[in-house]
Scaffold this active site. Structure first.
Site, PDB file in Angstrom:
ATOM      1  N   TYR A  77      41.097 -80.406 -58.313  1.00 54.16           N
ATOM      2  CA  TYR A  77      40.940 -81.711 -57.663  1.00 54.16           C
ATOM      3  C   TYR A  77      40.672 -82.797 -58.693  1.00 54.16           C
ATOM      4  CZ  TYR A  77      35.804 -81.487 -58.135  1.00 54.16           C
ATOM      5  OH  TYR A  77      34.518 -81.434 -58.624  1.00 54.16           O
ATOM      6  N   CYS A  78      40.908 -84.042 -58.273  1.00 51.01           N
ATOM      7  CA  CYS A  78      40.630 -85.214 -59.101  1.00 51.01           C
ATOM      8  C   CYS A  78      40.361 -86.382 -58.158  1.00 51.01           C
ATOM      9  CB  CYS A  78      41.791 -85.508 -60.051  1.00 51.01           C
ATOM     10  SG  CYS A  78      43.365 -85.843 -59.211  1.00 51.01           S
ATOM     11  N   THR A  79      40.391 -87.594 -58.656  1.00 51.93           N
ATOM     12  CA  THR A  79      40.017 -88.759 -57.856  1.00 51.93           C
ATOM     13  C   THR A  79      40.973 -89.001 -56.693  1.00 51.93           C
ATOM     14  OG1 THR A  79      39.095 -89.787 -59.845  1.00 51.93           O
ATOM     15  CG2 THR A  79      39.451 -91.218 -57.938  1.00 51.93           C
TER      16      THR A  79
END
EC number: 1.14.-.-
Length: 350
Positions: free
Chosen positions: A199-201
């Site tokens: 996951y990331c922003t």
């Protein structure tokens, strides 16, 4: 046709934005698709965005588009329609709407052509960026968090992870995304039998990271659709528990969106609970760091006594001291790896 760009000073543009009475909506989006001529596309989009009074940061490359923008509320639906009509590849594109938004995220439109929309450092000609992991929706994310066979991998930088992350998520300690990719493969070698959730922003980094993991022999790979922003929004809309803890760092003037009430970071100067990033007020430094209100007053917004003293000097003396100095005063670590300063808000493509 000459390259279109802004010619008004930043100070004047910021003052104009702050004086606006109409609310704005902060939006982020990305799309991996082939752009034959990024420069032509850039100029056409610049005119479209300018006509709708859109501010923000947009990167284009042959591999696609990456954007974080601010749109007047009355223009959001027109913007959506015109963006979808601009290219068939953009039709129906997911737009991530900011969660904690004061409408003051940007005050100028900057649109640049780059080699990549995310600086990944990948030069393997056999890498297929379209062979990505499976998407996860909010309910599926929560189920994976309870799965003992799942490992959550945070594909953001240390300063992002420091203020907020999913429960028990693994940090890949690095200063940039390009450094994280090989390190993630190395760190996960002993866990190839596990379910890897990345996951990331907003989704752009973890999507490419999931393809990179598959390219390197990992078969059980997922990534969160729309990243933290979309997960938190969908979880709230669906009445699900929000399992992200703390604040989501964002690459605009807000520097963060509050996701949960927990404060998991600490002031870099006194150690008090705090998750508010700022840049050192000393023009010769501008280090990104976490500072509580007490220390902000004590150090006058600076990262150290050295910078506090320097910022109080006459402008000519400050410029003399800055001359020939490539970096700031390097008081705090930006990451666990090495000292590094950041001028202004970090580049989200790094």
């Amino acid at each position: 046709m000459p390259v279109l760009h802004n010619r008004i000073s930043n100070d004047a543009l910021k003052a104009k934005m702050l004086a606006e009475s109409e609310p704005r909506t902060t939006i982020s989006f990305y799309k991996y698709f082939h752009i034959a001529d990024p420069k032509v596309t850039r100029d056409a989009l610049y005119q479209l965005f300018t006509a709708l009074n859109v501010f923000g940061r947009v990167y284009l490359a042959h591999e696609g588009i990456n954007a974080q923008i601010s749109v007047p509320a009355s223009n959001v639906e027109t913007f959506r329609a015109q963006l979808y009509a601009f290219d068939p590849a953009l039709e129906g594109l997911r737009l991530n709407i900011a969660l904690d938004d004061d409408g003051k995220s940007f005050w100028v439109l900057r649109m640049k052509v780059r080699d990549r929309i995310v600086a990944d450092g990948i030069d393997d000609p056999h890498f297929d960026a379209s062979n990505v992991g499976e998407y996860l929706q909010a309910a599926e994310v929560n189920a994976m968090l309870d799965d003992p066979d799942a490992l959550f991998i945070d594909m953001r930088n240390h300063y992002e992870y420091e203020v907020g992350h999913f429960e028990n998520a693994l940090e890949i300690p690095a200063d940039t995304f390009r450094e994280q990719l090989p390190k993630a493969v190395e760190m996960m070698q002993a866990h190839k039998d596990k379910k890897i959730v990345m996951y990331c922003t907003g989704g752009i980094r973890c999507e490419k990271a999931s393809a990179w993991m598959k390219h390197n022999g990992f078969n059980k790979v997922w990534h969160i659709e729309g990243g933290i922003i979309e997960y938190a929004r969908k979880a709230r809309d669906q009445g699900l528990p929000v399992r992200f803890i703390g604040k989501n760092f964002v690459f605009d003037e807000r520097m963060g969106e509050r996701i949960s009430d927990e404060i998991i970071a600490h002031c870099h100067q006194c150690g008090a609970p705090c998750d508010s990033h700022t840049n050192c007020k000393n023009d010769g430094c501008h280090l990104l760091f976490i500072q509580c209100p007490v220390c902000a007053e004590k150090y006058k917004g600076c990262c150290s006594e050295i910078c506090c003293e320097e910022s109080a000097l006459p402008p000519d003396e400050q410029r003399r001291r800055r001359a020939g100095r490539e970096n700031g005063n390097k008081i705090f670590n930006k990451s666990r790896g090495r000292l590094n300063t950041t001028l202004g808000i970090p580049d989200p493509t790094e």
